[in-house]
Design a protein around this motif. Structure first.
Motif, PDB file in Angstrom:
ATOM      1  N   MET A   1       0.846  -1.166   0.000  1.00 13.65           N
ATOM      2  CA  MET A   1       0.000   0.000   0.000  1.00 13.65           C
ATOM      3  C   MET A   1       0.898   1.239   0.000  1.00 13.65           C
ATOM      4  O   MET A   1       1.908   1.291   0.677  1.00 13.65           O
ATOM      5  N   VAL A   2       0.488   2.245  -0.768  1.00 15.48           N
ATOM      6  CA  VAL A   2       1.202   3.516  -0.825  1.00 15.48           C
ATOM      7  C   VAL A   2       0.331   4.574  -0.164  1.00 15.48           C
ATOM      8  O   VAL A   2      -0.864   4.667  -0.433  1.00 15.48           O
ATOM      9  N   ARG A   3       0.932   5.360   0.699  1.00 12.89           N
ATOM     10  CA  ARG A   3       0.211   6.462   1.350  1.00 12.89           C
ATOM     11  C   ARG A   3       0.626   7.785   0.734  1.00 12.89           C
ATOM     12  O   ARG A   3       1.809   8.038   0.512  1.00 12.89           O
ATOM     13  N   ILE A   4      -0.370   8.607   0.478  1.00 10.92           N
ATOM     14  CA  ILE A   4      -0.186   9.964  -0.015  1.00 10.92           C
ATOM     15  C   ILE A   4      -0.948  10.866   0.935  1.00 10.92           C
ATOM     16  O   ILE A   4      -2.098  10.589   1.273  1.00 10.92           O
ATOM     17  N   THR A   5      -0.324  11.937   1.380  1.00 13.68           N
ATOM     18  CA  THR A   5      -0.971  12.870   2.289  1.00 13.68           C
ATOM     19  C   THR A   5      -1.220  14.176   1.551  1.00 13.68           C
ATOM     20  O   THR A   5      -0.279  14.795   1.041  1.00 13.68           O
ATOM     21  N   ALA A   6      -2.486  14.573   1.467  1.00 15.67           N
ATOM     22  CA  ALA A   6      -2.860  15.815   0.790  1.00 15.67           C
ATOM     23  C   ALA A   6      -3.302  16.838   1.827  1.00 15.67           C
ATOM     24  O   ALA A   6      -3.998  16.508   2.782  1.00 15.67           O
ATOM     25  N   THR A   7      -2.885  18.079   1.616  1.00 17.33           N
ATOM     26  CA  THR A   7      -3.239  19.176   2.508  1.00 17.33           C
ATOM     27  C   THR A   7      -3.886  20.290   1.697  1.00 17.33           C
ATOM     28  O   THR A   7      -3.321  20.719   0.681  1.00 17.33           O
ATOM     29  N   TYR A   8      -5.057  20.729   2.135  1.00 20.70           N
ATOM     30  CA  TYR A   8      -5.711  21.876   1.505  1.00 20.70           C
ATOM     31  C   TYR A   8      -5.054  23.136   2.035  1.00 20.70           C
ATOM     32  O   TYR A   8      -5.051  23.397   3.234  1.00 20.70           O
ATOM     33  N   ILE A  17       1.965  14.870  -0.634  1.00 24.82           N
ATOM     34  CA  ILE A  17       3.280  14.271  -0.406  1.00 24.82           C
ATOM     35  C   ILE A  17       3.178  12.772  -0.635  1.00 24.82           C
ATOM     36  O   ILE A  17       2.323  12.094  -0.045  1.00 24.82           O
ATOM     37  N   HIS A  18       4.044  12.272  -1.488  1.00 23.60           N
ATOM     38  CA  HIS A  18       4.144  10.844  -1.778  1.00 23.60           C
ATOM     39  C   HIS A  18       4.950  10.206  -0.658  1.00 23.60           C
ATOM     40  O   HIS A  18       6.143  10.514  -0.491  1.00 23.60           O
ATOM     41  N   GLY A  19       4.285   9.371   0.135  1.00 25.20           N
ATOM     42  CA  GLY A  19       4.912   8.795   1.319  1.00 25.20           C
ATOM     43  C   GLY A  19       6.243   8.109   1.076  1.00 25.20           C
ATOM     44  O   GLY A  19       7.231   8.430   1.744  1.00 25.20           O
ATOM     45  N   THR A  24       6.749  15.953  -3.647  1.00 22.72           N
ATOM     46  CA  THR A  24       5.568  16.780  -3.436  1.00 22.72           C
ATOM     47  C   THR A  24       5.047  17.318  -4.753  1.00 22.72           C
ATOM     48  O   THR A  24       5.830  17.685  -5.636  1.00 22.72           O
ATOM     49  N   ILE A  25       3.718  17.353  -4.881  1.00 23.89           N
ATOM     50  CA  ILE A  25       3.082  18.005  -6.024  1.00 23.89           C
ATOM     51  C   ILE A  25       2.058  19.002  -5.492  1.00 23.89           C
ATOM     52  O   ILE A  25       1.593  18.897  -4.352  1.00 23.89           O
ATOM     53  N   THR A  26       1.719  19.957  -6.334  1.00 18.42           N
ATOM     54  CA  THR A  26       0.735  20.967  -5.988  1.00 18.42           C
ATOM     55  C   THR A  26      -0.371  20.931  -7.032  1.00 18.42           C
ATOM     56  O   THR A  26      -0.099  20.724  -8.220  1.00 18.42           O
TER      57      THR A  26
END
Length: 137
Positions: A1-8, A17-19, A24-26
């Motif tokens: 499993m891959v975790r990605i954390t998105a922030t508004y 952020i790609h765990g 990082t992408i915007t």
């Protein structure tokens, strides 16, 4: 499993952020949907995911076939619709970097149609995928 954390971040902008890598992408909402269009929109990322998935799967096939696809490029066009607002059509054109014999070309083309992103899209999204062998242009 891959975790990605998105922030508004506000003003219709997000960062993700790609765990595994920390990359990082915007994203930014497109101009036609209240945004500034200052970065990829979320639906642009879907289109980009499809194009890069096709290239990656073809790259895996090319490795198996012992051919080089360096320089291959993929053009993706995204069309939206409304009610509900969604991706209506994705046109993907793959341009191989050189001419390949018929058998190799057929295997590369077959690989392109095996992209997991395409298999994950809702059936209402039309995907037009074309692979061009340099010899046939």
């Amino acid at each position: 499993m891959v975790r990605i954390t998105a922030t508004y971040e506000g003003r219709l902008r997000c960062s993700a952020i790609h765990g595994p890598s920390g990359d990082t992408i915007t994203t930014d909402a497109p101009v036609d949907n209240h945004g500034r269009g200052a970065a990829f929109s979320p639906t642009d990322l879907v289109a980009t995911g499809l194009g890069t998935c096709v290239a990656t799967i073809m790259g895996i096939a090319a490795d198996r076939l012992e051919v080089d696809l360096s320089g291959m490029h993929v053009d993706i066009a995204k069309e939206m619709t409304s009610n509900p607002r969604r991706i209506d059509r994705l046109q993907v054109e793959v341009y191989l970097p050189r001419s390949y014999d018929d058998d190799t070309f057929k295997q590369l083309k077959r690989a392109a149609y095996g992209c997991p992103v395409q298999e994950s899209l809702h059936p209402s999204v039309t995907v037009d995928l074309t692979v061009y062998n340099r010899a046939s242009e």
